[in-house]
Design an enzyme around this catalytic site. Structure first.
Site, PDB file in Angstrom:
ATOM      1  CE  LYS A  40     -35.222  41.521 -41.113  1.00  9.30           C
ATOM      2  NZ  LYS A  40     -35.468  40.259 -41.840  1.00  9.30           N
ATOM      3  CG  ASP A  66     -37.095  43.889 -42.936  1.00 11.05           C
ATOM      4  OD1 ASP A  66     -37.706  42.936 -43.453  1.00 11.05           O
ATOM      5  OD2 ASP A  66     -35.870  44.054 -43.058  1.00 11.05           O
ATOM      6  CB  THR A 108     -39.171  38.929 -40.857  1.00  9.59           C
ATOM      7  OG1 THR A 108     -39.064  40.033 -39.944  1.00  9.59           O
ATOM      8  CG2 THR A 108     -38.496  39.308 -42.147  1.00  9.59           C
ATOM      9  CG  ASN A 153     -33.810  35.419 -39.283  1.00 11.66           C
ATOM     10  OD1 ASN A 153     -32.808  35.102 -38.663  1.00 11.66           O
ATOM     11  ND2 ASN A 153     -33.745  36.121 -40.408  1.00 11.66           N
ATOM     12  CG  LEU A 206     -27.486  33.272 -43.656  1.00  8.48           C
ATOM     13  CD1 LEU A 206     -26.445  32.919 -42.604  1.00  8.48           C
ATOM     14  CD2 LEU A 206     -26.895  34.176 -44.733  1.00  8.48           C
TER      15      LEU A 206
END
Length: 327
Positions: A189, A242, A246, A254, A275
């Site tokens: 994902k 998830d 996101t 992301n 990150l």
């Protein structure tokens, strides 16, 4: 057995949030942080530099000595996916037999194509590998907002014991024995979230975002089947749940990286120093998909953009130009 002593390895935002969760669940918690400045902030200010404004409970012990955590009854490994091997290798000699090691990173190791529990099993063969994943932002969990995740271990009894140990009321862990499905959903994902961010950054509209997310989920399920993951796991918290979380909010690193790419930023700066695991996972995922002869055009387009082999506009055009097919 009831698990009381829990160690959390990694004092970043997610590690701090999980340490707070374990403390709320009434556990004895030790938090290990390698980075000196952040360890000092955790000790002196009771605050992680990566989660400002959230105070750490005084009951949580901070340490920079990895060996001190080895006596815990369960250990949450909350370090970046690409650092998992080095941390486990350093910890392994001090571990007691059958200590549950729970990977909390969502990624696949570059080069080896190994999932996090595979790295744990290889580097600490006497331990019990497990994985924790699901729709959860560190800031929400740290503040005690309602959150549900999945924790998986090959032994269902161990998975259930870990779920009880981490249950903090508003933090609700479901348990599973589909280890591969749980960790695969979390890793995949992240790549799809970058794609969703690109759609948003390019202002392609809500319809395009819905289409991208849906077709991306189809890729996730297809790849999961090839890796022997259960379809129901893909449909659960660590897969669809998830992905939903996101693919539509700037809280996701992301997704934010994808937005920056969509607005014209270069791949090497789009993460803004944060990150974004999907950057590392994308090329690995594409390699694994090719090995298993699984078609993943969206993941492939993301990997091509991140590597500089294709522009964002060309990637979008390549997806829109694909042959029409039945759903």
């Amino acid at each position: 057995m009831a698990i009381q002593r829990i160690a959390v390895l990694g004092g970043g935002a997610w590690g701090t949030a999980l340490a707070l969760t374990c403390a709320r669940a009434g556990r004895d918690v030790m938090l290990w942080e390698h980075e000196a400045d952040n360890a000092a902030s955790l000790t002196q200010k009771r605050e992680s530099r990566f989660l400002p404004g959230v105070r750490l409970s005084e009951t949580i012990k901070i340490t920079r000595e990895l060996g001190e955590t080895a006596g815990s009854e369960a250990i949450l490994i909350v370090v970046p996916a690409q650092a998992m091997r080095s941390v486990i290798t350093s910890l392994a000699p001090s571990l007691s037999k059958n200590t549950p090691l729970i990977a909390c990173a969502k990624g696949i190791e570059r080069g080896t194509h190994k999932f996090m529990t595979e790295i744990i099993a290889e580097c600490a063969p006497r331990s019990l590998p497990a994985i924790l994943s699901g729709p959860s932002f560190a800031a929400d969990v740290a503040r005690g907002l309602p959150t549900a995740v999945t924790i998986a271990a090959s032994d269902g009894k161990i998975a259930l014991e870990l779920a009880h140990a981490l249950n903090a009321g508003t933090f609700r862990p479901y348990h599973s024995t589909d280890v591969r499905g749980v960790e695969l959903g979390g890793a995949t994902k992240n790549v799809l979230a970058i794609a969703a961010g690109i759609v948003t950054g390019k202002s392609l509209g809500a319809s395009a975002l819905a289409a991208l997310t849906t077709r991306g989920f189809t890729e996730l399920v297809r790849f999961g089947k090839a890796c022997d993951a259960k379809t129901e796991t893909m449909m659960g918290l660590s897969g669809l749940g998830d992905l939903i979380l996101t693919c539509g909010t700037l809280q996701s690193r992301n997704f934010s990286c994808g937005v920056a790419l969509g607005k014209g930023e270069k791949p090497d700066t789009a993460a803004h120093g944060k990150l974004a695991e999907g950057i590392f996972t994308a090329p690995v995922l594409l390699e694994m998909a090719r090995e298993k002869n699984v078609e993943m055009p969206i993941a492939g387009a993301v990997a091509a953009v991140l590597s500089g082999k294709m522009s964002v506009d060309d990637a979008i055009e390549s997806l829109l130009a694909r042959p029409l097919k039945s759903e």
